[in-house]
Design a protein around this motif. Structure first.
Motif, short mmCIF file in Angstrom:
data_model
loop_
_atom_site.label_atom_id
_atom_site.label_comp_id
_atom_site.label_asym_id
_atom_site.label_seq_id
_atom_site.Cartn_x
_atom_site.Cartn_y
_atom_site.Cartn_z
N ALA A 150 0.83 -1.20 0.00
CA ALA A 150 0.00 0.00 0.00
C ALA A 150 0.87 1.25 0.00
N ILE A 151 1.95 1.21 0.76
CA ILE A 151 2.87 2.35 0.76
C ILE A 151 3.55 2.50 -0.59
N TYR A 152 3.93 1.38 -1.18
CA TYR A 152 4.66 1.41 -2.45
C TYR A 152 3.78 1.90 -3.59
N TYR A 153 2.53 1.42 -3.63
CA TYR A 153 1.65 1.75 -4.75
C TYR A 153 0.79 2.98 -4.48
N GLY A 154 0.94 3.61 -3.34
CA GLY A 154 0.15 4.80 -3.08
C GLY A 154 0.42 5.91 -4.07
#
Length: 695
Positions: A150-154
């Protein structure tokens, strides 16, 4: 005939993917889901490379038919209007021998492309995060993987949201399902094209230069000495990191009673530690003051540190053993150059297949290694340099249509005139394969990706295999689209209207955003020329050296110092292995004369160094040596199970890191672990048999 060729190619590509996965991965140790996901990613990526040329030849035929029908229609209209100067119709187009029915390629590309995109953007990132999560339950691992992704694809979701709002507010544009699909595919292809140009800008120069430098006597050996010095420091750093982590783990383990609820997670962490490192940890003195009882979150963080530290140690030791084998071979080549009998005599003889031993005998090996290989590498360097120059020229000129300046487009156009579909297919396969080799061989060399590596002999861990599958799925589609632009078969890149391949039609175009369709996809590939110039003059290597990241630059003093340091390190390693081999021969001689020698097979807390030989030893009827067990703590050497099967590099690493690289170690109770620990302690306290045999 066409169906037979198509099925044969699909089966051959599948076997190629299976062979490569078998060579680099370990299907018995890694999780079956990881094996299937990586195999699917590799297979679909290779399938695009080898099936796209068939789609190109079929598109050439359809273009020819369309031009023929238009000419016939023009001829009929001219006769009706009583025009005497009409263009005669062109001959009927020849059908390619590999032509398939019209619905085969669209259906296959839909399955291949969207499956690979789901793998690379959704499934495999989750698997990668799951494999390195430090949680002790499946639910906890999935939660950590979701948070990590989620952090990476935010940022990606934020950019996609901005683009969707821009398109929705743009007048005259209706946002439907097809355009949303085009946005998704084009965003992925744009990301892949950006990385692809960076990789090609380095590899198109470095691949021919490396082949040419390797043909020079002594250059590759010098470079390997340089790598040995750097890898030795990385290996020492990885060992220190593991020691620090194990010290913390030992302190926590000592502070918990056997009935404590957190004892089971600690025991599961200990199960990941290889036997040798666990024995070393148990032989240490207990800490004076036990550490406070940790929380579950602290144990999760410690588990994550253990996983990363062991993966780094496994990577450095695997690369170290492979590098040592390469250096020993290169030193043997330099030594055998002065051989008068023209027979290759290696320092450490490896076991060979009997058929290979007959075909590739010492005489043939000498002529290949000491004479023909240098000229072959020079010829290969010249051929790859020609291909690289053609790629760069075509990248900066493919948009020019009159006259056609792209070398690739001219070759395909010449083959079109003669209906030479075989040349089109072979040329397309060759160039796409060369571009893929340049891109894929460069990804794992980038310092940022130092955690990932592909090592033969089944030594690649799951984390690196998943990463390789992700990168292949992300780079192959934009690479093939870029090749279609080079041969001017993408009507959305060039202004001339031509029939597109089924592959391009399935993937769609980003026409709703003019800045990408008219700017980025056309002019950004031209930057490959600038990157190639920077690589040719080693600008990046010199800048990294100035910043403290030492690179192999020949005219820098620090490079020479590292080369000399690497020579000394290799000398010590070579002397250690020679003493090991001599010890085996003395023990075999003793066994042949007196017999009755039997090592303690239960003692496993030692480092095993592989020693290979295919020469008959006295008293053993030609049996081959398995290996030597070397005690890291005492420094003494002894033979262990000398007459068992050969211990290869694969067996050595598996013996040390097998359980530490498994996805889910087996659960065990505290009593089971304590009993195993006591057995290990009893085993390590007793001195090994025949400890003074080498004195």
């Amino acid at each position: 005939m066409a169906a037979t060729l198509f099925i044969t190619e699909m089966i051959s590509v599948f076997l190629l993917a299976c062979c490569l996965l078998w060579r680099y991965g370990d299907c018995y140790r890694q999780h079956v889901i990881v094996t299937l996901a990586v195999l699917t990613a590799w297979y679909f990526s290779f399938l695009i490379i080898f099936i796209l040329p068939l789609d190109i030849s079929s598109t050439v035929y359809r273009n020819c038919q369309q031009e023929h029908n238009e000419t016939v229609h023009q001829h009929i209209v001219s006769n009706d209007s009583t025009v005497t100067t009409s263009v005669p119709p062109t001959p009927v187009c020849l059908e390619p021998w590999s032509k398939m029915s019209d619905d085969v390629f669209p259906n296959m590309w839909r399955i291949v492309y969207w499956t690979s995109q789901c793998l690379t953007w959704l499934i495999m990132p989750m698997m990668q995060s799951y494999s390195k999560a430090g949680d002790f339950t499946i639910k906890g691992k999935l939660k950590s993987a979701l948070i990590d992704n989620a952090i990476y694809y935010g940022s990606y979701l934020f950019i996609c949201g901005v683009l969707l709002i821009y398109i929705a507010l743009k007048p005259g544009v209706n946002l439907d399902g097809m355009k949303i699909k085009a946005i998704a595919s084009s965003a992925s292809n744009t990301w892949g094209l950006f990385l692809l140009i960076l990789l090609l800008g380095y590899a198109l120069v470095e691949v021919p230069r490396k082949l040419w430098n390797n043909s020079i006597k002594g250059y590759k050996l010098t470079y390997c000495y340089f790598k040995a010095a750097k890898l030795s420091s990385e290996k020492c750093e990885a060992e220190e990191t593991v020691d620090d982590v194990l010290e913390s783990l030992q302190s926590i383990h000592a502070s918990l009673a056997s009935t404590h609820p957190l004892r089971e997670p600690v025991d599961r962490i200990l199960l990941r530690v290889p036997t040798e490192l666990r024995g070393r940890m148990e032989r240490r003195a207990a800490p004076n003051a036990p550490s406070p009882v940790p929380s579950l979150k602290a144990l999760i963080r410690l588990h994550l540190k253990v996983i990363k530290a062991l993966q780094m140690l496994q990577r450095t030791e695997t690369q170290w053993n492979i590098l040592m084998e390469k250096i020993f071979h290169l030193e043997d080549v330099v030594t055998n150059l002065r051989s008068l009998d023209h027979r290759f005599k290696p320092t450490f003889i490896k076991p060979k297949n009997p058929i290979v031993r007959v075909i590739y005998n010492p005489v043939i090996e000498w002529y290949w290694e000491c004479f023909f290989k240098s000229y072959f590498l020079k010829l290969l360097a010249i051929c790859t340099a020609i291909l690289s120059i053609s790629v760069v020229w075509s990248e900066v000129t493919f948009f020019n249509q009159s006259p056609v300046l792209s070398i690739f487009a001219n070759i395909v156009n010449l083959a079109k005139v003669k209906y030479d579909y075989l040349t089109i297919e072979l040329f397309s396969t060759l160039m796409i394969a060369y571009l893929c080799f340049c891109a894929y061989s460069t990804v794992l060399k980038i310092r940022v990706f130092n955690l990932y590596y592909l090592a033969p002999h089944h030594q690649t861990n799951e984390y690196s295999l998943i990463f390789s599958g992700m990168m292949m799925c992300r780079l192959t589609p934009p690479m093939c689209l870029n090749f279609l632009s080079l041969i001017q078969m993408d009507s959305h890149v060039i202004s001339t209207h031509v029939l597109e391949t089924q592959y391009t039609q399935i993937m769609g175009h980003m026409d709703v955003l003019s800045i990408i369709s008219d700017g980025f996809n056309i002019y950004f590939p031209m930057l490959v020329l600038l990157f190639c110039i920077a690589t040719y003059f080693s600008i990046g290597s010199r800048l990294l050296t100035m910043c403290g990241f030492q690179q192999f630059v020949g005219d820098v003093e620090l490079t020479t110092e590292l080369v000399e340091e690497g020579k000394e390190i290799v000398k010590r390693e070579k002397r250690k292995r020679q003493r090991t081999e001599e010890s085996i021969m003395r023990r075999r001689d003793f066994q042949g004369r007196f017999g009755g020698y039997n090592a303690n097979a239960n003692d496993t807390d030692y480092y095993v160094t592989p020693v290979y030989t295919d020469h008959p030893m006295p008293g053993n009827n030609g049996a081959q040596a398995r290996g030597v067990v070397v005690s890291q703590d005492s420094g003494y050497q002894r033979a262990d199970d000398l007459f068992g099967p050969n211990l290869s590099l694969e067996d050595e690493i598996n013996e040390r890191f097998g359980i530490s690289t498994r996805p889910n170690p087996p659960k065990t109770s505290s009593s089971d672990f304590d009993s195993a620990r006591s057995e290990s302690a009893n085993r390590t306290i007793l001195p090994p048999k025949n400890i003074f045999d080498d004195v």
